[in-house]
Design a protein around this motif. Structure first.
Motif, PDB file in Angstrom:
ATOM      1  N   GLU A  87     -26.260   7.491 -53.673  1.00 36.25           N
ATOM      2  CA  GLU A  87     -26.686   7.401 -51.388  1.00 36.25           C
ATOM      3  C   GLU A  87     -27.343   5.869 -51.571  1.00 36.25           C
ATOM      4  N   ASP A  88     -27.944   5.511 -52.312  1.00 35.55           N
ATOM      5  CA  ASP A  88     -28.791   4.752 -52.266  1.00 35.55           C
ATOM      6  C   ASP A  88     -28.239   3.490 -52.708  1.00 35.55           C
ATOM      7  N   PHE A  89     -26.520   2.992 -52.809  1.00 39.79           N
ATOM      8  CA  PHE A  89     -25.676   1.713 -52.591  1.00 39.79           C
ATOM      9  C   PHE A  89     -24.756   1.768 -51.586  1.00 39.79           C
ATOM     10  N   LEU A  90     -24.511   3.299 -51.167  1.00 42.09           N
ATOM     11  CA  LEU A  90     -23.367   3.032 -50.168  1.00 42.09           C
ATOM     12  C   LEU A  90     -23.463   2.409 -48.956  1.00 42.09           C
ATOM     13  N   ALA A  91     -23.810   2.097 -48.488  1.00 38.09           N
ATOM     14  CA  ALA A  91     -24.068   1.178 -47.652  1.00 38.09           C
ATOM     15  C   ALA A  91     -24.544  -0.406 -47.567  1.00 38.09           C
ATOM     16  N   ARG A  92     -24.617  -0.228 -48.781  1.00 37.31           N
ATOM     17  CA  ARG A  92     -25.211  -2.001 -49.570  1.00 37.31           C
ATOM     18  C   ARG A  92     -23.582  -2.922 -49.483  1.00 37.31           C
ATOM     19  N   TYR A  93     -24.082  -4.170 -48.777  1.00 36.65           N
ATOM     20  CA  TYR A  93     -23.427  -5.297 -49.211  1.00 36.65           C
ATOM     21  C   TYR A  93     -23.150  -6.379 -50.661  1.00 36.65           C
ATOM     22  N   PRO A  94     -22.551  -6.422 -51.126  1.00 34.26           N
ATOM     23  CA  PRO A  94     -22.387  -7.906 -52.839  1.00 34.26           C
ATOM     24  C   PRO A  94     -23.457  -8.070 -52.360  1.00 34.26           C
TER      25      PRO A  94
ATOM     26  N   VAL B 202     -20.567  -1.727 -59.447  1.00 36.57           N
ATOM     27  CA  VAL B 202     -20.042  -1.687 -58.779  1.00 36.57           C
ATOM     28  C   VAL B 202     -18.180  -1.327 -58.917  1.00 36.57           C
ATOM     29  N   VAL B 203     -18.124  -2.896 -59.251  1.00 32.98           N
ATOM     30  CA  VAL B 203     -16.539  -3.174 -60.421  1.00 32.98           C
ATOM     31  C   VAL B 203     -16.168  -2.339 -61.046  1.00 32.98           C
TER      32      VAL B 203
ATOM     33  N   SER C 135     -22.069   6.982 -60.072  1.00 30.15           N
ATOM     34  CA  SER C 135     -22.935   7.658 -60.689  1.00 30.15           C
ATOM     35  C   SER C 135     -22.440   7.420 -62.132  1.00 30.15           C
ATOM     36  N   ARG C 136     -21.724   7.859 -62.339  1.00 29.34           N
ATOM     37  CA  ARG C 136     -20.763   7.464 -63.964  1.00 29.34           C
ATOM     38  C   ARG C 136     -20.993   5.799 -64.581  1.00 29.34           C
ATOM     39  N   ALA C 137     -20.990   4.900 -63.393  1.00 25.34           N
ATOM     40  CA  ALA C 137     -21.104   3.826 -63.532  1.00 25.34           C
ATOM     41  C   ALA C 137     -23.137   3.624 -63.763  1.00 25.34           C
ATOM     42  N   GLY C 138     -23.453   4.299 -63.153  1.00 29.54           N
ATOM     43  CA  GLY C 138     -25.090   3.880 -63.183  1.00 29.54           C
ATOM     44  C   GLY C 138     -26.188   3.431 -61.950  1.00 29.54           C
TER      45      GLY C 138
ATOM     46  N   ARG D 133     -17.017  -8.624 -47.162  1.00 28.31           N
ATOM     47  CA  ARG D 133     -17.464  -8.451 -46.166  1.00 28.31           C
ATOM     48  C   ARG D 133     -17.332  -6.305 -46.038  1.00 28.31           C
ATOM     49  N   GLN D 134     -17.097  -6.406 -47.359  1.00 27.71           N
ATOM     50  CA  GLN D 134     -17.290  -4.359 -47.907  1.00 27.71           C
ATOM     51  C   GLN D 134     -18.614  -4.079 -48.082  1.00 27.71           C
ATOM     52  N   THR D 135     -18.899  -2.281 -47.957  1.00 29.74           N
ATOM     53  CA  THR D 135     -19.894  -2.250 -48.649  1.00 29.74           C
ATOM     54  C   THR D 135     -19.290  -1.438 -49.686  1.00 29.74           C
ATOM     55  N   VAL D 136     -20.534  -1.311 -50.206  1.00 26.59           N
ATOM     56  CA  VAL D 136     -20.361  -0.685 -51.620  1.00 26.59           C
ATOM     57  C   VAL D 136     -19.442   0.428 -51.951  1.00 26.59           C
ATOM     58  N   PHE D 137     -19.231   1.304 -50.816  1.00 24.53           N
ATOM     59  CA  PHE D 137     -18.527   2.022 -50.621  1.00 24.53           C
ATOM     60  C   PHE D 137     -17.134   2.140 -50.552  1.00 24.53           C
TER      61      PHE D 137
END
Length: 375
Positions: free
Chosen positions: A160-167, A178-179, A152-155, A123-127
């Motif tokens: 910004e392409d990932f902030l609003a995504r869900y798992p 992300v982890v 960015s450091r995690a590749g 239920r959490q976004t990546v951000f």
């Protein structure tokens, strides 16, 4: 980094001598974790008198079968499991188990779990997943930039392409990144990764291993990587510690332990891997699998030990494997290669009655760079 040499060839600990030894990034002394009786079974000695050092800027692989105590030791290292006895030290300072001390410690020492799908809240976004740790530690100023930088450091670029995504909108490899970003968001000095690539496809495993090596080189991170995969240890580690039934039974550089193993248990683990000497017979371990509620007297490996089984009656008695307890291997940084076995000389390349293992474990030295984590 060359694909034909282990990670230690370029690791920051390669040239450090005992006289230059700084406080370890993380150290355990006499660490014991005993789980209480359960289901009619006696107490389980999951970790039993372990001494171990993780040097600053080092990658240490902790290897062993399921049930040997690796994950319990990892949880103790990050303060999630309180030891029955012994101590954990961060840069020479013992860990205290008060709420405020643990909170401060966990900012410096982060755990990365093996199942990213289970580690992430659906239920959490990546951000929000990456920002959770900084928020818990009160790091609200510049939070968005902190999260973007960690991604960015995690590749995960552009972040910004990932902030609003869900798992569920991410691949397994992206979830693991992300982890890792969640750990990096706190700027830790140490990462303890418990089977970090076990659930990933082979090609993605190589990418994550490359990421861990890059983070070590760029950020000076120290990492303890828990795994049952000897090939992973070859591809990523500076040193290897082999664990059996709660004890470290062999420790040394990746070349020593994986190319010239001396402990019969290490040799048995390596014998089942494909390699240049494919005509050899794998060593089959007999007897029951490790049971931390029923630790044998003497050497805890002797009921399954091929070297002990190969001795005649008088030889077995003289070896003393059934009655003499093995000492805990020292964490002295100058001790070098060690093996806890009555039947081998830890300074020798091979144990009595056997030849060393030729070639990289699992043919890792011949694998393409993107696959083996060194390219």
């Amino acid at each position: 980094m060359s694909a034909s040499a282990p990670a230690s060839a370029a690791g920051p600990t390669a040239s450090a001598g005992p006289a230059e030894a700084a406080p370890a990034a993380l150290e355990v002394r006499g660490l014991t974790v005993v789980h209480p009786p359960r289901g009619g079974r006696g107490p389980a000695r999951a970790v039993d008198g372990v001494d171990l050092r993780l040097e600053q800027g080092e990658i240490l692989a902790l290897i062993g079968e399921s049930g040997c105590g690796k994950s319990t030791l990892a949880r103790a290292l990050v303060g999630l499991t309180r030891p029955t006895s012994g101590e954990v030290l961060y840069r020479g300072t013992p860990l205290r188990y008060t709420g405020s001390a643990l909170k401060a410690y966990r900012r410096h020492t982060q755990l990365v779990l093996q199942d990213p799908g289970g580690a992430l809240n659906p239920r959490q976004t990546v951000f929000d997943a990456v920002a959770e740790g900084p928020r818990l530690h009160g790091l609200k100023e510049g939070l968005e930039e902190r999260v973007r930088s960690a991604l960015s450091r995690a590749g995960l670029r552009p972040p910004e392409d990932f902030l609003a995504r869900y798992p569920h909108q991410l691949s397994g490899g992206q979830q693991q990144r992300v982890v890792i970003a969640g750990a990096l968001a706190l700027d830790p000095a140490v990462v303890v990764a418990d089977e970090p690539v076990a659930s990933l496809d082979a090609s993605v495993r190589g990418e994550i291993l490359q990421l861990v090596l890059r983070l070590r080189d760029e950020l000076g991170l120290s990492a303890l990587v828990v795994s049952h995969d000897l090939g992973l240890a070859w591809n990523i580690a500076d040193r290897v510690a082999v664990m059996y039934l709660g004890r470290i039974v062999e420790v040394g550089t990746v070349e020593d332990v994986l190319l010239r193993p001396v402990h019969p248990y290490t040799r048995a683990l390596l014998s089942v891997l494909p390699g240049p000497d494919r005509g050899r017979r794998p060593t089959v371990l007999t007897g029951e699998a490790p049971d931390p509620t029923a630790v044998p007297a003497g050497c805890r490996f002797h009921p399954r030990c091929p070297a002990w089984a190969a001795l005649d009656g008088p030889g077995r008695e003289a070896a003393g494997c059934t009655v003499r307890e093995l000492p805990v291997l020292t964490a002295d940084p100058g001790a070098g290669r060690q093996a806890a076995c009555h039947l081998v000389d830890a300074a020798a390349d091979t144990p009595a009655g056997g030849a060393g293992t030729a070639g990289a474990p699992g043919g890792a030295a011949q694998a393409p760079g993107a696959e083996d984590g060194r390219g």
